[in-house]
Design a protein around this motif. Structure first.
Motif, PDB file in Angstrom:
ATOM      1  N   LEU A 190      -2.572  -5.446  -1.944  1.00 16.49           N
ATOM      2  CA  LEU A 190      -3.845  -4.800  -2.283  1.00 16.49           C
ATOM      3  C   LEU A 190      -3.684  -3.281  -2.383  1.00 16.49           C
ATOM      4  O   LEU A 190      -4.345  -2.629  -3.209  1.00 16.49           O
ATOM      5  N   LEU A 191      -2.818  -2.710  -1.538  1.00 19.96           N
ATOM      6  CA  LEU A 191      -2.557  -1.272  -1.637  1.00 19.96           C
ATOM      7  C   LEU A 191      -1.959  -0.935  -3.000  1.00 19.96           C
ATOM      8  O   LEU A 191      -2.275   0.103  -3.593  1.00 19.96           O
ATOM      9  N   LEU A 192      -1.069  -1.820  -3.493  1.00 20.34           N
ATOM     10  CA  LEU A 192      -0.510  -1.617  -4.826  1.00 20.34           C
ATOM     11  C   LEU A 192      -1.606  -1.641  -5.887  1.00 20.34           C
ATOM     12  O   LEU A 192      -1.679  -0.760  -6.757  1.00 20.34           O
ATOM     13  N   VAL A 193      -2.464  -2.643  -5.812  1.00 22.06           N
ATOM     14  CA  VAL A 193      -3.520  -2.773  -6.826  1.00 22.06           C
ATOM     15  C   VAL A 193      -4.431  -1.545  -6.812  1.00 22.06           C
ATOM     16  O   VAL A 193      -4.786  -0.993  -7.855  1.00 22.06           O
TER      17      VAL A 193
ATOM     18  N   ARG B   7       7.857  10.790   1.635  1.00 22.63           N
ATOM     19  CA  ARG B   7       7.146   9.502   1.726  1.00 22.63           C
ATOM     20  C   ARG B   7       7.001   9.012   3.159  1.00 22.63           C
ATOM     21  O   ARG B   7       6.647   7.860   3.391  1.00 22.63           O
ATOM     22  N   LEU B   8       7.304   9.841   4.141  1.00 16.06           N
ATOM     23  CA  LEU B   8       7.306   9.385   5.527  1.00 16.06           C
ATOM     24  C   LEU B   8       5.952   8.840   5.979  1.00 16.06           C
ATOM     25  O   LEU B   8       5.888   7.975   6.846  1.00 16.06           O
ATOM     26  N   ARG B   9       4.887   9.323   5.404  1.00 22.42           N
ATOM     27  CA  ARG B   9       3.553   8.879   5.820  1.00 22.42           C
ATOM     28  C   ARG B   9       2.978   7.803   4.898  1.00 22.42           C
ATOM     29  O   ARG B   9       1.766   7.608   4.854  1.00 22.42           O
ATOM     30  N   HIS B  10       3.863   7.121   4.191  1.00 23.01           N
ATOM     31  CA  HIS B  10       3.458   5.977   3.382  1.00 23.01           C
ATOM     32  C   HIS B  10       3.809   4.701   4.131  1.00 23.01           C
ATOM     33  O   HIS B  10       4.947   4.524   4.566  1.00 23.01           O
ATOM     34  N   LEU B  11       2.856   3.803   4.240  1.00 24.59           N
ATOM     35  CA  LEU B  11       3.077   2.582   5.007  1.00 24.59           C
ATOM     36  C   LEU B  11       4.008   1.624   4.282  1.00 24.59           C
ATOM     37  O   LEU B  11       4.888   1.012   4.895  1.00 24.59           O
ATOM     38  N   THR B  12       3.831   1.460   2.991  1.00 20.80           N
ATOM     39  CA  THR B  12       4.677   0.539   2.217  1.00 20.80           C
ATOM     40  C   THR B  12       5.793   1.350   1.570  1.00 20.80           C
ATOM     41  O   THR B  12       5.604   1.979   0.533  1.00 20.80           O
ATOM     42  N   ASP B  13       6.955   1.290   2.195  1.00 19.75           N
ATOM     43  CA  ASP B  13       8.086   2.097   1.736  1.00 19.75           C
ATOM     44  C   ASP B  13       8.548   1.694   0.342  1.00 19.75           C
ATOM     45  O   ASP B  13       8.969   2.542  -0.451  1.00 19.75           O
ATOM     46  N   ASP B  14       8.477   0.385   0.026  1.00 17.42           N
ATOM     47  CA  ASP B  14       8.923  -0.052  -1.298  1.00 17.42           C
ATOM     48  C   ASP B  14       8.025   0.527  -2.392  1.00 17.42           C
ATOM     49  O   ASP B  14       8.509   1.024  -3.417  1.00 17.42           O
ATOM     50  N   LEU B  15       6.718   0.484  -2.196  1.00 16.74           N
ATOM     51  CA  LEU B  15       5.801   1.043  -3.186  1.00 16.74           C
ATOM     52  C   LEU B  15       5.985   2.554  -3.294  1.00 16.74           C
ATOM     53  O   LEU B  15       5.977   3.110  -4.404  1.00 16.74           O
ATOM     54  N   ALA B  16       6.176   3.225  -2.158  1.00 15.71           N
ATOM     55  CA  ALA B  16       6.345   4.679  -2.187  1.00 15.71           C
ATOM     56  C   ALA B  16       7.583   5.080  -2.979  1.00 15.71           C
ATOM     57  O   ALA B  16       7.541   6.009  -3.800  1.00 15.71           O
ATOM     58  N   MET B  17       8.700   4.383  -2.765  1.00 16.58           N
ATOM     59  CA  MET B  17       9.924   4.738  -3.468  1.00 16.58           C
ATOM     60  C   MET B  17       9.832   4.388  -4.954  1.00 16.58           C
ATOM     61  O   MET B  17      10.305   5.134  -5.812  1.00 16.58           O
ATOM     62  N   ALA B  18       9.224   3.241  -5.256  1.00 18.14           N
ATOM     63  CA  ALA B  18       9.071   2.860  -6.658  1.00 18.14           C
ATOM     64  C   ALA B  18       8.221   3.873  -7.410  1.00 18.14           C
ATOM     65  O   ALA B  18       8.550   4.282  -8.540  1.00 18.14           O
TER      66      ALA B  18
ATOM     67  N   ARG C 181       6.291  -5.406  13.496  1.00 16.55           N
ATOM     68  CA  ARG C 181       7.288  -5.279  14.549  1.00 16.55           C
ATOM     69  C   ARG C 181       6.585  -4.864  15.844  1.00 16.55           C
ATOM     70  O   ARG C 181       5.747  -5.557  16.351  1.00 16.55           O
ATOM     71  N   ALA C 182       6.932  -3.696  16.397  1.00 15.79           N
ATOM     72  CA  ALA C 182       6.367  -3.277  17.678  1.00 15.79           C
ATOM     73  C   ALA C 182       5.079  -2.472  17.515  1.00 15.79           C
ATOM     74  O   ALA C 182       4.551  -1.952  18.497  1.00 15.79           O
ATOM     75  N   HIS C 183       4.568  -2.362  16.295  1.00 12.90           N
ATOM     76  CA  HIS C 183       3.410  -1.508  16.038  1.00 12.90           C
ATOM     77  C   HIS C 183       2.225  -2.334  15.550  1.00 12.90           C
ATOM     78  O   HIS C 183       2.379  -3.388  14.949  1.00 12.90           O
ATOM     79  N   ARG C 184       1.027  -1.816  15.841  1.00  8.49           N
ATOM     80  CA  ARG C 184      -0.203  -2.343  15.252  1.00  8.49           C
ATOM     81  C   ARG C 184      -0.903  -1.179  14.567  1.00  8.49           C
ATOM     82  O   ARG C 184      -1.073  -0.109  15.148  1.00  8.49           O
ATOM     83  N   TYR C 185      -1.305  -1.396  13.326  1.00  7.59           N
ATOM     84  CA  TYR C 185      -1.883  -0.327  12.524  1.00  7.59           C
ATOM     85  C   TYR C 185      -3.255  -0.741  11.996  1.00  7.59           C
ATOM     86  O   TYR C 185      -3.501  -1.915  11.691  1.00  7.59           O
ATOM     87  N   ARG C 186      -4.096   0.277  11.842  1.00 10.54           N
ATOM     88  CA  ARG C 186      -5.294   0.132  11.023  1.00 10.54           C
ATOM     89  C   ARG C 186      -5.002   0.883   9.735  1.00 10.54           C
ATOM     90  O   ARG C 186      -4.701   2.081   9.757  1.00 10.54           O
ATOM     91  N   VAL C 187      -5.111   0.192   8.602  1.00  7.53           N
ATOM     92  CA  VAL C 187      -4.668   0.742   7.324  1.00  7.53           C
ATOM     93  C   VAL C 187      -5.884   1.179   6.507  1.00  7.53           C
ATOM     94  O   VAL C 187      -6.789   0.385   6.245  1.00  7.53           O
ATOM     95  N   HIS C 188      -5.884   2.426   6.115  1.00  8.54           N
ATOM     96  CA  HIS C 188      -6.939   2.953   5.244  1.00  8.54           C
ATOM     97  C   HIS C 188      -6.439   3.096   3.812  1.00  8.54           C
ATOM     98  O   HIS C 188      -7.177   2.851   2.867  1.00  8.54           O
ATOM     99  N   ALA C 189      -5.206   3.525   3.661  1.00  7.43           N
ATOM    100  CA  ALA C 189      -4.555   3.665   2.357  1.00  7.43           C
ATOM    101  C   ALA C 189      -3.059   3.671   2.611  1.00  7.43           C
ATOM    102  O   ALA C 189      -2.607   3.711   3.760  1.00  7.43           O
ATOM    103  N   ASN C 190      -2.275   3.629   1.537  1.00  4.40           N
ATOM    104  CA  ASN C 190      -0.826   3.588   1.714  1.00  4.40           C
ATOM    105  C   ASN C 190      -0.311   4.818   2.452  1.00  4.40           C
ATOM    106  O   ASN C 190       0.648   4.737   3.219  1.00  4.40           O
ATOM    107  N   ASP C 191      -0.963   5.964   2.244  1.00  2.00           N
ATOM    108  CA  ASP C 191      -0.522   7.186   2.905  1.00  2.00           C
ATOM    109  C   ASP C 191      -1.465   7.607   4.034  1.00  2.00           C
ATOM    110  O   ASP C 191      -1.450   8.759   4.469  1.00  2.00           O
TER     111      ASP C 191
END
Length: 414
Positions: A295-298, A243-254, A392-402
């Motif tokens: 929204l990624l969850l939905v 799951r290392l390349r998943h942005l939302t760790d809680d959703l990935a583990m669930a 935190r110290a990062h800025r991301y552009r999010v396309h999908a959770n992974d």
């Protein structure tokens, strides 16, 4: 003609009243669902321990740490006292370039030197682009865990011993499919206008959001601020590495647990959090990130589930605006009563739920609660159109959770 106009007027009044009633009706429905879930939940009873100092000797608590919160050292000290003081092994995971986090760790250890042996501090290099920095550190630390239970806890969280007892008890003996347990987030007062708004949002929303099954059949994700699994069950789903390349760790583990035929056990016991947000801009930034994660969850759900989320979560979120606009366009006494009932249920009813779960509740703030409720659809709208977040110290552009990428302050790919 006059009769037709009268009939039309009556129809318009009924539509306006129905719109005004949407808030109290949907609010009552959500709260009743939360109360039903709360009453059906087994209450934990802490067994008697001959040696309370070893009560959680079977627990490895992983805390990824990043500086930025002035109360970081205090929160880490609370974890050391409550968890380490009862035998849990704490793993404090810091970044090699984060000197402020290292200073906070040293300060927490200086305050309680007798418990320093319960802490393993590890320093981690920067992760690759497209890798979740929190999961990166958790994955590296998992190999050092030796206990039966792995607890993942945010660095600003304060976990009561009774809550950890409930989480570990709900995991069972390890037979059967994997189980992941999670606590109910409750925010403590913190400094800054943004922190007050954030605390009001979480404390008003946690019980009605997390306690009932949110898709009508199952709980689809967890509260990533605090969750626990048996170590063997976590290893059975290959830990954090896939799951290392998943942005939302809680959703990935669930999702990993559910895909393995396991289940999510949402507990009503609280995990206390405190986050300093200096201003409203910081609050908006935090809410934007959370709403984008929602929204990624939905989007990860099949269409029938998306529709259930829209009805169960989206419609109640928009109900305060619907009621207010209907009353503004056509003010009537029945509409005013319905509007007042919606606000009363939102403020008093949700406060009662918080007290039932946490044993305490903040003072009623009806205007702040109303403001937060009205801002929520706007945060959702922002997440729909702006897929850039700061974390935190990062800025991301999010396309999908992974699929996400680092961007620099100018908005270019870094």
């Amino acid at each position: 003609m006059a009769e037709g106009a009268t009939g039309m007027s009556v129809g318009v009044n009924l539509i306006a009243l129905a719109a005004c009633l949407s808030w109290p009706v949907l609010e009552l429905w959500r709260q009743l669902a939360a109360w039903r879930a709360l009453r059906a939940m087994p209450r934990s009873t802490s067994p008697a321990h001959a040696d309370d100092a070893q009560r959680f000797a079977h627990v490895d608590a992983l805390q990824p740490i990043r500086s930025g919160d002035p109360s970081l050292s205090e929160a880490l000290g609370a974890s050391l006292r409550t968890l380490g003081g009862r035998g849990a092994r704490l793993h404090w995971l810091i970044d090699e370039d984060d000197t402020a986090a290292a200073s906070a760790v040293r300060a927490a250890l200086r305050m309680q030197p007798a418990l320093a042996a319960q802490v393993a501090v590890s320093v981690h290099p920067p992760c690759l682009q497209g890798v979740n920095p929190k999961l990166f550190k958790l994955d590296r630390a998992l190999a050092q865990c030796r206990g039966d239970v792995v607890l993942v806890l945010d660095d600003d969280a304060r976990l009561p011993a009774a809550t950890l007892e409930a989480l570990t008890t709900a995991l069972g003996d390890g037979d059967g499919p994997p189980v992941i347990t999670t606590a109910l987030p409750i925010y403590l007062p913190a400094r800054g206008a943004g922190a007050r708004l954030l605390a009001r949002f979480v404390n008003d929303s946690a019980a009605v959001t997390y306690l009932p099954p949110r898709l009508g059949a199952r709980t689809p994700t967890i509260n990533g601020m605090c969750w626990a699994m048996r170590r063997d069950a976590l290893q059975a789903i290959d830990g954090f590495a896939p799951r290392l390349r998943h942005l939302t760790d809680d959703l990935a583990m669930a999702r990993a647990v559910l895909a393995a035929g396991g289940c999510i056990e949402q507990r009503s016991e609280p995990v206390w959090l405190r986050t300093d947000l200096p201003d409203v801009v910081a609050y908006v930034r935090q809410m934007h990130r959370w709403m984008l994660f929602a929204l990624l969850l939905v989007r990860s759900e099949p269409w029938p589930s998306r529709l259930r989320i829209a009805f169960g979560q989206g419609l109640p979120t928009c109900a305060p605006w619907l009621s207010l606009l209907a009353f503004a366009l056509l003010p009537t006494w029945p509409g005013a009563v319905a509007l007042s009932a919606g606000l009363l249920l939102h403020v008093v009813g949700r406060r009662a739920l918080q007290r039932a779960c946490a044993g305490a509740a903040a003072a009623m703030q009806p205007l702040t609660s109303l403001l937060v409720a009205l801002l929520l659809p706007l945060h959702l709208a922002q997440a729909l159109v702006d897929r850039r977040i700061r974390w935190r110290a990062h800025r991301y552009r999010v396309h999908a959770n992974d699929r996400f990428e680092d961007i620099d302050p100018a908005g270019k790919i870094g």
